[in-house]
Design a protein around this motif. Structure first.
Motif, short mmCIF file in Angstrom:
data_model
loop_
_atom_site.label_atom_id
_atom_site.label_comp_id
_atom_site.label_asym_id
_atom_site.label_seq_id
_atom_site.Cartn_x
_atom_site.Cartn_y
_atom_site.Cartn_z
N ASN A 30 0.83 -1.08 -0.20
CA ASN A 30 0.00 0.05 0.07
C ASN A 30 1.02 1.21 -0.03
OD1 ASN A 30 -2.56 -1.47 0.08
ND2 ASN A 30 -1.97 -1.76 2.48
N PHE A 31 2.00 1.32 -0.29
CA PHE A 31 3.03 2.55 -0.24
C PHE A 31 2.73 3.13 -1.38
CE2 PHE A 31 6.98 4.59 0.10
CZ PHE A 31 7.13 4.95 1.14
N THR A 32 2.86 4.40 -1.18
CA THR A 32 2.72 5.36 -2.25
C THR A 32 3.88 6.40 -2.63
OG1 THR A 32 2.02 6.86 -0.75
CG2 THR A 32 0.09 5.46 -1.81
N GLY A 33 4.95 6.19 -1.98
CA GLY A 33 6.27 6.95 -2.28
C GLY A 33 7.12 6.09 -3.02
N ASN A 34 8.31 6.69 -3.09
CA ASN A 34 9.18 5.95 -4.07
C ASN A 34 9.85 4.94 -3.26
OD1 ASN A 34 11.14 7.27 -2.52
ND2 ASN A 34 11.21 9.02 -3.74
N SER A 35 10.92 3.84 -3.90
CA SER A 35 11.51 2.82 -3.31
C SER A 35 12.50 3.42 -2.06
CB SER A 35 11.98 2.08 -4.34
OG SER A 35 11.46 1.51 -5.42
#
Length: 1123
Positions: free
Chosen positions: A710-715
């Motif tokens: 569910n992560f919306t940022g970058n790696s």
């Protein structure tokens, strides 16, 4: 007992230790000693048997003290630093250290009595060490056979003083001027002559005095106990006793009234002799002819009585014991009332002559309190007036005279100092003129002279200790004035730093108390008191208790009484408050109770390996000496950060696993909890991160999966969040390494291997490029993890019939990765398309087909399943299964409260401020003795199942410890025996078995610590068994396990003192067999008891008592020492 000294035992593990070898060699060195009538094999003669032939010690005592001295010398030799580089001989430093420790008390006693020591050393250098060992051995033999005389240490010093002089005469070959023959010991070297002729007379006197006690009914002043008899040897008068001892000396006189009954009781009483010879019993009861001739008429003897102390019970002890505090409180109250009465507004008002002289009136009160103190001292010592020394009587007279004199002089001078008004009127206006002296002030100055000297000595404890222990006459006079002369308790002052801490604590406490009392107790009552004194009441409405009194003293008393009571009582409240504050501060500084709950253990677990290595793992190289400030910063703040040996978790993991295994053996945790709490020790794969126990990381993995999906940022942001949680990062890394290792064994097809290698390469590339969220669609990650979870479950069950399901799951995992998650799956598809295989159809024609991954072709399997039943791969599969299938919260593991308490205690102890642990060889040796009478050893079957109280012990235990009972059944399965149930219940009751198990953990811990010292990190991963197997391959003549046992035996011994074991064994009591079973269960356990036998001498029955030490041998008790 521990060291086998017979010729065939030279290859025993403990005899191969270098320190044991040199100690045995030194003890068996009898070269250059005078010839002695040694019984038995002359080739096995040692210094103990040589001393036995001259002084007549018991055989069992000789054997016991021989082993005692060898162990002492071996331990001291092993602790030497730097190590001796000379030939394999006993280091002189070890002998010198033991000599100093052994005779510290004796040399102090000689100095106190003004006598020279009788420890004489030869001028020949080669014989010095041998003579030192002879003196040490002589003292150990005296101590070992002294029985109850060990409670009289100065009496032992007296005995050794004379016997060491006799030993010196034997060694030097001295010739008697009277007989012209070589000097021999006064009591000869007959069998057990020391016991019968030295110990027995003194013991008989102790016994006779004990009879006068009448079971505690007699007055304390009418009989002497051990301390009173021992005080006889605190003065030079003890040498009047002579050697051989004169039995007509006052020391052996009980009382004129009881003299005849005393002698009768001595002859007829059944006293413990420790002898196995009937002749010795007869000899000990009949004095020598030379001694009988020296016995004078009893009328010429007198009972010595008590010397320094007779117990007097009184409530006045409350004042006498805390006289300094009472005096301070009373004087403080007087000062506070004076200040409040005068209405002090500025500290400069203290210089006012009227005000200052009123404050100085406290010294009159102090003089009166001093009289009371001296009177109480005299009253409490009154019962010893008949035996009190004249110097002590003179001291009391002078102290009382001075106290009474000052109590009279100070009030007279105070009342006559009425000229301060004229002095105040004539004084100049400058600052010095504000102060003028009176006669009373001069008297106070003289009065305080002694107190000033005492205060100066109080703040310099080193000087006080020197004065008390010095032999100078002026020092003796000063110490005589300060306290009654006594051998014990001299020079025992605290150090300078602890004294300053103590003084600062009480200064702050009492200052706070006085400030509070002044502003909230004393000052608010002054003005009301003045008003009450001004009021004149002529008519009483109720009743007049004191009709003749013209003032309102009763009303003032009623107002002040509760305040005065609170004033004295609130000191305890202030003390409690300050103890809480300072105790909390000390706890914070010393890290006491830093980890109190399992939640704190989990949060600090990642730091445990570092602090464990800092505290309990010896340094590989000697520590460099540093200054005070760098050492403090390194110890308190930096803690050797950056050193790899402090961060290696290998040794901590081994110790942690041993703790968890002990929990399982005690049934505190289940098998599943043990698997969750164990740290892996396999070397199959190791990455940069530490592999923490699963109870810390299991839930972290599922949290990481949800976060990534569910992560919306970058790696990069995802990696940063994961790395913030050390346990989460460890869980992900663990999963990656486990699956990679398991797939390496599981997959054997060439195409499948290449496909899996490409997938892992893509994952690694994405992690390195911080493009994981770009290269993979993470929303399908939970579905992939579910498939891995099912795969791990099947692999863990390891059943042959599930091979097809394993194939399907592997295909689903690859399909999910390629079709649903990989953004660019071309590299993987290329590997699959490249592997098209040529096959023939039914017509004999050939065609190509795209193979199905992991599927078997022509009975050729592409996977290796099932797995081996044991080995490191099995452990990896179990860890992966638990990592994916553990749904419990970390707070629920372990569930047992006792296991949680022990883990918290272990963790918090690592953070305490303690010195670094040395290697086991350099540790101090120690022994434990547990007294046992008739308590339960372990519950019998009848006791466990008896339901006299409506519930049996077993059912009661099952109700109290339901989880432990379940774990017990899980551990043993269907092989539960009655003996196992007895031990399970006994380990949870107040039994001897539970105590022994707890004490033997010391030996187990020493053995583990020795293993850590002995092996390197590579061997640690193989464990003790693997290391021992490797060393057996190298043909080493002693295995590691036996060497560890030898080191543990050299450092630790445990003895149970079973007073009734001999009686229980002869009566067939079940307790005796239970004790034997305990010794068989713990081979290092020893049992000591008194054996009673009845023999016939001259047609009369006599009881003989012997001290026996036994151990278990082939499930039977074997006598080691009989004395």
């Amino acid at each position: 007992n521990i060291i086998p000294l017979h010729p065939r035992s030279s290859q025993q593990p403990i005899m191969l230790l270098q320190e044991i070898k040199v100690a045995v060699s030194a003890v068996f060195n009898v070269r250059s000693l005078p010839l002695a009538n040694v019984k038995g094999e002359k080739s096995q003669t040692d210094i103990f048997r040589w001393l036995q032939s001259w002084f007549g010690f018991q055989k069992g005592n000789v054997a016991n003290q021989r082993e005692h001295l060898i162990l002492l010398l071996a331990n001291m030799h092993a602790r030497l630093n730097p190590k001796s580089s000379s030939a394999p001989m006993l280091d002189e430093r070890a002998v010198e250290e033991l000599l100093a420790k052994t005779f510290e008390s004796y040399l102090t006693w000689c100095k106190f009595l003004g006598r020279k020591s009788n420890i004489w050393l030869p001028s020949v250098k080669q014989e010095i060490q041998q003579h030192k060992l002879l003196y040490i051995s002589l003292y150990l033999l005296i101590w070992g056979e002294a029985s109850n005389l060990r409670l009289m240490p100065e009496c032992l010093c007296y005995i050794f003083h004379h016997m060491s002089y006799e030993l010196y005469g034997v060694l030097s070959g001295a010739v008697s001027l009277i007989t012209g023959e070589k000097v021999r010991p006064a009591y000869g070297g007959e069998d057990e002559s020391f016991l019968n002729k030295v110990v027995a007379p003194i013991y008989n006197e102790i016994y006779a005095e004990a009879l006068k006690n009448k079971n505690g009914v007699s007055d304390h002043s009418t009989w002497r106990n051990y301390d009173d008899l021992n005080e006889f040897f605190w003065s030079a008068d003890c040498f009047k006793l002579g050697w051989p001892m004169r039995l007509n000396n006052d020391f052996f006189f009980t009382s004129t009234k009881n003299k005849m009954s005393h002698e009768t009781k001595i002859q007829n009483s059944q006293l413990p002799r420790g002898s196995s010879s009937a002749q010795n019993i007869v000899d000990s009861e009949v004095p020598d002819q030379s001694q009988q001739q020296t016995i004078s008429v009893t009328s010429q003897q007198r009972w010595l009585g008590k010397t320094n102390f007779v117990e007097v019970r009184s409530f006045w002890h409350i004042f006498r014991s805390f006289d300094r505090l009472w005096t301070l409180l009373v004087l403080g109250l007087q000062i506070l009332i004076i200040i409040a009465w005068h209405g002090l507004e500025s500290p400069l008002q203290l210089l006012d002559p009227i005000f200052f002289e009123d404050i100085l009136s406290i010294f009159i009160t102090n003089a009166v309190l001093r009289v009371l103190q001296v009177v109480l001292d005299i009253l409490f010592s009154w019962r010893t007036r008949g035996t009190m020394r004249s110097s002590q009587k003179l001291r009391f007279v002078i102290k009382l005279s001075l106290a009474v004199t000052w109590a009279i002089i100070l009030p007279i001078f105070y009342s006559s100092s009425q000229n301060y008004k004229a002095c105040s009127a004539r004084r100049p206006k400058n600052f010095l003129g504000m102060f003028c002296l009176s006669k009373y002030m001069v008297a106070v100055a003289f009065y305080l002279t002694g107190n000033v000297i005492g205060m100066a000595l109080f703040f310099v404890p080193a000087v006080s200790s020197y004065i008390e222990t010095s032999t100078w006459r002026i020092c003796n006079i000063l110490s005589w004035w300060c306290q009654a002369p006594s051998y014990v308790g001299r020079g025992m002052h605290e150090g300078q730093v602890p004294l300053l801490k103590y003084t600062s604590f009480w200064t702050v406490l009492l200052s706070s108390k006085f400030i509070f009392s002044y502003y909230f107790e004393i000052k608010p009552l002054v003005e009301p008191t003045k008003e009450i004194m001004r009021v004149n009441v002529n008519i009483y409405e109720w009743h007049e208790f004191f009709p003749q009194v013209k003032s309102n003293a009763g009303a003032i008393l009623a107002v002040w009484a509760p305040i005065i009571l609170v004033y004295f009582m609130d000191t305890q409240i202030w003390y409690s408050v300050f103890c809480t504050i300072f105790g909390g501060m000390c706890g914070i500084v010393h890290h006491l109770g830093e980890i109190r709950t399992m939640g704190m253990v989990r949060s600090r677990f990642c730091t445990l390996p570092e602090v464990f290595n800092a505290c309990l793992v010896p340094r590989s190289s000697p520590k460099e000496k540093k200054g005070i400030l760098p050492s403090f910063l390194e110890k308190k703040i930096f803690k050797d950060l950056g050193k790899s040996e402090r961060h290696d978790p290998t040794k901590f993991a081994l110790v942690w696993n041993q703790i968890i295994n002990s929990f399982r053996s005690e049934d505190l945790i289940s098998n599943r909890e043990m698997d969750l709490m164990t740290m892996p020790m396999s070397l199959e794969y190791r990455s940069g991160s530490i592999r923490w126990p699963l109870f810390l990381v299991a839930k972290k993995f599922s949290t990481a999966v949800d976060m990534a999906a569910n992560f919306t940022g970058n790696s990069a942001q995802l990696f940063q969040r994961i790395k913030k949680d050390n346990y989460m990062f460890c869980a992900i890394n663990d999963f990656y390494e486990l699956t990679k290792s398991i797939f390496r064994f599981l997959v054997i097809g060439d195409v499948e291997k290449r496909v899996i290698a490409v997938i892992f390469a893509e994952i690694k590339k994405s992690i390195q490029n911080s493009s994981l969220l770009v290269d993979f669609k993470m929303d399908h990650l939970p579905l992939l993890v579910d498939k891995f979870e099912r795969l791990a479950e099947i692999l863990y069950s390891n059943k042959q019939g599930l091979q097809y399901e394993v194939t399907i799951l592997l295909q689903d995992i690859i399909d999910t990765l390629i079709q649903d998650m990989l953004v660019d799956a071309q590299s993987v598809l290329d590997q699959i398309n490249y592997s098209e295989t040529l096959i023939s159809d039914n017509d004999g024609a050939f065609d190509y087909y795209k193979p199905e991954l992991f599927a078997s072709i022509s009975s050729i399997s592409k996977i290796r399943f099932p797995f081996p039943a044991s080995g490191p791969l099995k452990e990896q599969v179990k860890r992966l299964y638990l990592l994916l299938n553990t749904k419990e919260k970390a707070a629920e593991v372990p569930s047992n409260s006792e296991a949680r308490r022990r883990i918290s205690f272990f963790a918090t102890s690592l953070f305490m401020d303690m010195p670094a642990a040395p290697k086991v060889r350099s540790m101090l040796s120690f022994s434990i003795v547990t007294p046992y009478f008739m308590e339960e050893v372990k519950f019998s079957d009848e006791e466990l199942h008896s339901d006299q109280d409506e519930a049996s012990i077993l059912s009661y235990m099952q109700k109290i410890y339901p989880d432990e009972w379940t774990n017990f059944l899980e551990r043993l399965g269907t092989n539960v025996k009655s003996e196992d149930i007895r031990y399970w219940a006994s380990f949870r009751g107040q039994t001897l078995s539970r105590t022994v198990r707890g004490m033997m953990y010391y030996r187990k811990a020493l053995r583990l610590q020795a293993f850590l010292d002995r092996t390197n990190d590579q061997e640690l991963y193989k464990g003790p068994v693997g290391t021992e197997r490797e060393q057996n391959k190298r043909n080493i003549h002693q295995s590691l396990s036996t060497e560890l046992d030898a080191l543990a035996d050299m450092k630790f011994s445990y003895v149970i003192s079973c007073q009734k074991f001999g009686e229980q064994k002869s009566n067939g009591d079940a307790h005796a067999q239970d004790i034997i079973d305990l010794m068989a269960r713990y081979p290092a356990l020893r049992v000591a008891y008194i054996e009673e036998k009845e023999i016939i001498v001259d047609n009369m029955p006599h009881k003989v008592y012997s001290s026996v030490l036994i151990k278990a041998e082939n499930n039977l008790d074997q006598v080691i020492i009989l004395a």
